[in-house]
Design an enzyme around this catalytic site. Sequence first.
Site, PDB file in Angstrom:
ATOM      1  N   HIS A  82       0.848  -1.197   0.000  1.00 44.66           N
ATOM      2  CA  HIS A  82       0.000   0.000   0.000  1.00 44.66           C
ATOM      3  C   HIS A  82       0.878   1.239   0.000  1.00 44.66           C
ATOM      4  O   HIS A  82       1.836   1.329   0.751  1.00 44.66           O
ATOM      5  CB  HIS A  82      -0.899   0.022   1.249  1.00 44.66           C
ATOM      6  CG  HIS A  82      -1.774   1.235   1.313  1.00 44.66           C
ATOM      7  ND1 HIS A  82      -2.948   1.340   0.597  1.00 44.66           N
ATOM      8  CD2 HIS A  82      -1.631   2.410   1.970  1.00 44.66           C
ATOM      9  CE1 HIS A  82      -3.487   2.522   0.827  1.00 44.66           C
ATOM     10  NE2 HIS A  82      -2.706   3.192   1.647  1.00 44.66           N
ATOM     11  N   ASP A 161     -14.994   2.656   8.067  1.00 44.78           N
ATOM     12  CA  ASP A 161     -14.008   3.576   7.507  1.00 44.78           C
ATOM     13  C   ASP A 161     -14.649   4.555   6.528  1.00 44.78           C
ATOM     14  O   ASP A 161     -14.316   5.737   6.514  1.00 44.78           O
ATOM     15  CB  ASP A 161     -12.886   2.803   6.802  1.00 44.78           C
ATOM     16  CG  ASP A 161     -11.875   3.759   6.163  1.00 44.78           C
ATOM     17  OD1 ASP A 161     -11.243   4.518   6.913  1.00 44.78           O
ATOM     18  OD2 ASP A 161     -11.752   3.767   4.929  1.00 44.78           O
ATOM     19  N   ARG A 168     -14.351  12.826   8.740  1.00 46.90           N
ATOM     20  CA  ARG A 168     -13.037  13.442   8.990  1.00 46.90           C
ATOM     21  C   ARG A 168     -12.741  14.529   7.969  1.00 46.90           C
ATOM     22  O   ARG A 168     -12.184  15.576   8.289  1.00 46.90           O
ATOM     23  CB  ARG A 168     -11.933  12.373   8.941  1.00 46.90           C
ATOM     24  CG  ARG A 168     -11.894  11.504  10.190  1.00 46.90           C
ATOM     25  CD  ARG A 168     -11.074  10.252   9.956  1.00 46.90           C
ATOM     26  NE  ARG A 168      -9.693  10.566   9.607  1.00 46.90           N
ATOM     27  CZ  ARG A 168      -8.893   9.758   8.902  1.00 46.90           C
ATOM     28  NH1 ARG A 168      -9.346   8.596   8.457  1.00 46.90           N
ATOM     29  NH2 ARG A 168      -7.658  10.113   8.659  1.00 46.90           N
ATOM     30  N   SER A 183      -7.426   3.565   9.551  1.00 49.39           N
ATOM     31  CA  SER A 183      -8.165   3.600   8.292  1.00 49.39           C
ATOM     32  C   SER A 183      -7.471   2.731   7.241  1.00 49.39           C
ATOM     33  O   SER A 183      -8.102   1.899   6.580  1.00 49.39           O
ATOM     34  CB  SER A 183      -8.266   5.058   7.816  1.00 49.39           C
ATOM     35  OG  SER A 183      -8.673   5.141   6.477  1.00 49.39           O
ATOM     36  N   LYS A 187      -8.649  -1.635   6.322  1.00 46.14           N
ATOM     37  CA  LYS A 187      -9.016  -2.073   4.972  1.00 46.14           C
ATOM     38  C   LYS A 187      -8.095  -3.202   4.494  1.00 46.14           C
ATOM     39  O   LYS A 187      -8.535  -4.155   3.855  1.00 46.14           O
ATOM     40  CB  LYS A 187      -8.951  -0.895   3.992  1.00 46.14           C
ATOM     41  CG  LYS A 187     -10.155   0.045   4.129  1.00 46.14           C
ATOM     42  CD  LYS A 187     -10.037   1.263   3.222  1.00 46.14           C
ATOM     43  CE  LYS A 187      -8.966   2.197   3.711  1.00 46.14           C
ATOM     44  NZ  LYS A 187      -9.075   3.585   3.316  1.00 46.14           N
TER      45      LYS A 187
HETATM   46  N1  URA Z   1      -5.629   6.713   3.232  1.00 50.69           N
HETATM   47  C1  URA Z   1      -6.652   6.102   3.849  1.00 50.69           C
HETATM   48  O1  URA Z   1      -7.137   5.079   3.383  1.00 50.69           O
HETATM   49  N2  URA Z   1      -7.124   6.627   4.987  1.00 50.69           N
HETATM   50  C2  URA Z   1      -6.618   7.749   5.542  1.00 50.69           C
HETATM   51  O2  URA Z   1      -7.088   8.152   6.583  1.00 50.69           O
HETATM   52  C3  URA Z   1      -5.550   8.387   4.878  1.00 50.69           C
HETATM   53  C4  URA Z   1      -5.079   7.831   3.734  1.00 50.69           C
END
Ligand code: URA
Length: 442
Positions: A82, A161, A168, A183, A187
């Site tokens: 990621h 999320d 947010r 977050s 995932k």
């Molecule tokens: N990428 C994400 O998936 N979540 C965040 O909070 C920031 C970057």
Amino acid sequence: MRFVDLIEKKADGFSLSKEEIEFMVNGFTDGSIPDYQMSAMMMAILQKDMNDQETADLTMAMMHSGEVVDLSDLPGVKLDKHSTGGVGDTTTLVVAPLVASCGGTVAKMSGRGLGHTGGTLDKLESIPGTDVEIPLDQFKNIVRQCGVAVIGQSADLDPADKKMYALRDVTATVRSIPLIASSIMSKKLASGADGIVLDVKTGTGAFMRTVEEAKRLAKTMVSIGVLTGKKVTALITDMNQPLGNAVGNALEVKEAVELLSGKIAETDPLFQVCMLLGSHMLMMAGIAEDAKTAETMLKERIADGSGLKRLQQMISLQGGDASYLTVENMEQLTDVRKRMDVAALCDGYVSSMMAEKIGTAAQMLGAGRAVKTDVIDPSVGLVMKVRCGDYVHKGDPLCTLYVNDETHLKQVQKLLYEAIRISEVRQQVNPMIHAIITAEDL
Ligand code: URA
Ligand code: CA
């Protein structure tokens, strides 16, 4: 339990228990905790922080708020990578097939691009026919056949999320490190990965503006791995300029194909970051013992063409026309109405390049979305001709624009002149790799 008491507890700087965090995530996901209370809580978290255990508990609660993908019937360590918001970051398209060609299992779920950063799914869809919305069974079958598949996250993945991120975004709480870490990691864990290599970007194009902040985020995510029993390694890399030269969907696929065809120098930053990501994935899977062995394997798979062949096979199994995936044939997918250079206005050294503005310029040409519903033009974007530290003469090309729709062309040029600074003295150039954080570094 009353949620107002938990907000007060966090606002007073105390830590929340696992049960309290689960109450929060479940209540917010099912709607029994309203947005205004959750907003107050997230602001309290931003200001008072969370410790590693709270952050791991939050991650697990979010992960279990929706579908949790089970990949346990696939062979080997399920690897994922990621990158946190890169510009010109086409590493997935290089590393995923390359690692698979070394024997790794890469069953990857990716996101779409929004704002100034590109999304892997959008890049894949620039290859005609490629399907990124594939049922789980079929996805697993593709992974069984070629060791790699890349699809979109299912709609029911991590609903907590989705709701938290939306809130947010409008309450100035995006930049909280425990909220970013949970977050991202919730995932990844919900999509079934056992081993995750993270590329945490730092610089003008990234969430984390300084190396110190990026290290804190990286350590928080590695710690979530330790506390949830997953292997996590984080690289901290520079995003003060785009990683690769191409910014745009088919243009980035083309650059990935060039790299996999051995046409990009080993000293190139994109090449270096790909090697580092790939070698940590191979070490996690137990395929290579150390970084040097891993890198040798990866380079062999570039030299003998098996990495590129694996990308072609994956695209073909995902319904795409793999015949485009050669350096020559990719020209057809980047064929635009007009190519034009942005030329240097004076002599001097390229002293800074704001990756965020370059990403936004590509987006305004049609390569990305300002809002979720925008339609992408896969063939447009830009290709950088210089990097920080290069000397240019007045009139030299700084980048080449690939244009179909000229509506925002003036603004795009203005943005690029703001982004690419030229000065008389050569400034210090940041190293590409700032640090590597593993569980031992905590
Ligand atoms: N990428 C994400 O998936 N979540 C965040 O909070 C920031 C970057
Ligand atoms: Ca990316």
